[in-house]
Design an enzyme around this catalytic site. Structure first.
Site, PDB file in Angstrom:
ATOM      1  N   GLY A  80       3.928  -1.631  26.680  1.00  0.00           N
ATOM      2  CA  GLY A  80       5.266  -1.361  26.948  1.00  0.00           C
ATOM      3  C   GLY A  80       5.905  -0.475  25.895  1.00  0.00           C
ATOM      4  CG  ASN A  81       9.320   1.683  26.122  1.00  0.00           C
ATOM      5  OD1 ASN A  81      10.252   1.321  26.142  1.00  0.00           O
ATOM      6  ND2 ASN A  81       8.679   2.186  27.626  1.00  0.00           N
ATOM      7  CE1 TYR A  82       8.333  -1.569  18.950  1.00  0.00           C
ATOM      8  CE2 TYR A  82       7.922   1.029  18.910  1.00  0.00           C
ATOM      9  CZ  TYR A  82       7.613  -0.313  18.362  1.00  0.00           C
ATOM     10  OH  TYR A  82       6.519  -0.841  17.608  1.00  0.00           O
TER      11      TYR A  82
END
Ligand code: C5P
Length: 403
Positions: A208-210
């Site tokens: 995923g990412n932030y």
């Protein structure tokens, strides 16, 4: 139209302050949330207890709450409000507002205000007629404030003339009319993508990412507040959207986001691609939880995800507006322009990760809009809700309502 609106009611020290209680009642009845800010002399005419009972919020009057030492933030009030109304506005407060004499909480709040301001003067007819009052009201008007002209009638002095504060019903109507005219996306449908995507490695792990989704949710809320029907396709975020005009479709992976966006785009007038979509998904997803004890160290094979913005850009009809975001760390402008072209966007919103006020988690953003013509519009650092307003203003004024 006032339902859900956040209104700051500034009350100053004139006899018409007794009408403020009726005004609060009408705003609350219309579904608005009201925060009263009073000048010290207004308290001689109406008590804070009456007003806090009617609004359900403590009245703000001093810079500091003496017994706790806590600070009343005019900056927060300025950001919170959808509108500020000063009713009654005395000649003294009007003069302070016109010249920036910020010696009380009301004028300080006014100077910090980001939302439209309405001023309902109330005073004796000679004060009203004085060249200095007229000049100060002209100044306030020239700053973009809305003057709710006082009515002609019997005044507290028993003289008859212009100076009676406009009746609370008409003040409410002035705000109601204002917000109705702001519905410049009424009848339009807007697609927004927001948040990250999660690409499964196995049933319990993902890539995923932030991305927090804050920018996309702010855009969706702004479009809905301006009358649009909004389809918000969101990756996994911990945000809620309160406007019932927003239809939220929750997805997890880029492939699911693509399906949802493609399914909705043809019926939309505009699409804003805010999501931080994963570039790759896992080609060799495990169907069981990968175990440290029994499985070999896993090798993850990635395969490219389809570009959602580019897919929509390829099917874009005449009149549809497509907006993308570019979060860059280097060579920002060139990279953003290349994306704009590749994805067939109308404009791209560039934010740089090198900028401490911009990016994923932050509540603020600092963006540069780049149009397909190459024109660049830099904006100052702002809360994401105000960045959303700037972006939606461009969509409405420069594209959807283009002459
Ligand atoms: O190419 P890059 O990911 O930097 O482009 C960012 C823009 O493209 C954003 O508007 C993002 O929402 C969109 N995008 C997309 N689908 C992808 C990758 C990016 O819609 N697979």
């Amino acid at each position: 139209m006032l339902h859900g609106k956040k209104i700051i009611l500034g009350i100053t020290g004139g006899i018409a302050a007794y009408k403020s209680a009726f005004l609060v009642r009408l705003f609350v009845k219309a579904g608005a949330e009201v925060q009263v800010v009073m000048t010290p002399s207004a308290k001689e005419f109406i008590t804070p207890v009456t007003l806090s009972a009617l609004t359900g919020k403590p009245v703000v009057s001093e810079f500091f709450t003496a017994n706790t030492g806590s600070w009343n933030s005019h900056v927060d009030l300025g950001l919170w409000a959808d509108a500020m109304v000063i009713a009654p506005a005395t000649a003294c407060t009007i003069a302070k507002m016109a010249t920036g004499v910020a010696d009380n909480m009301l004028v300080t709040t006014y100077l910090s205000m980001k939302a439209p301001v309405f001023v309902a003067p109330a005073m004796d007819l000679d004060m009203m007629n004085h060249p200095s009052t007229k000049h100060n009201l002209d100044l306030l008007h020239s700053y973009g404030n809305h003057i709710i002209e006082p009515a002609v009638g019997e005044l507290a002095s028993h003289l008859v003339g212009k100076g009676r504060m406009e009746e609370p019903e008409n003040i409410v109507k002035a705000l109601d009319d204002f917000f109705s005219s702001c519905r410049d996306l009424a009848g339009r449908k807007v697609l927004v993508t927001a948040g990250p995507t999660y690409e499964k490695i196995d049933p319990v792990r993902f890539i995923g990412n932030y991305s927090s989704g804050k920018m996309g949710f702010s855009i969706a809320e702004e479009c809905a507040a301006r009358g649009a029907e909004v389809i918000l396709v969101s990756g996994p975020v911990s945000l809620t959207c309160h406007n019932s005009a927003v239809k939220r479709i929750d997805v997890e992976s880029a492939a699911q986001m693509l399906d949802a966006a493609v399914g909705e785009f043809s019926g939309c007038d505009a699409a804003v691609m805010c999501a931080a979509v994963a570039d790759y998904c896992v080609a060799n997803q495990a169907s069981h939880k990968i175990k440290r004890e029994t499985d070999d160290v896993p090798v993850i094979h990635l395969q490219k995800n389809k570009d959602i913005a580019a897919t929509l850009g390829a099917s874009k009809r005449q009149g549809q507006v497509l907006v993308g975001f570019a979060l860059e760390t280097d060579n920002e402008i060139d990279n953003a322009v290349a994306k704009l072209r590749r994805k067939n966007l109308d404009f791209i919103v560039l934010n740089s990760l090198r900028d401490p006020d911009a990016g994923f988690i932050s509540d603020t953003n600092k963006v540069t809009v780049i149009r397909s013509t190459g024109e660049k519009l830099p904006f100052a650092t702002k809360p994401k809700s105000l960045v959303a307003k700037d972006i939606v203003d461009i969509i409405v004024h420069d594209y959807l309502n283009e002459k």
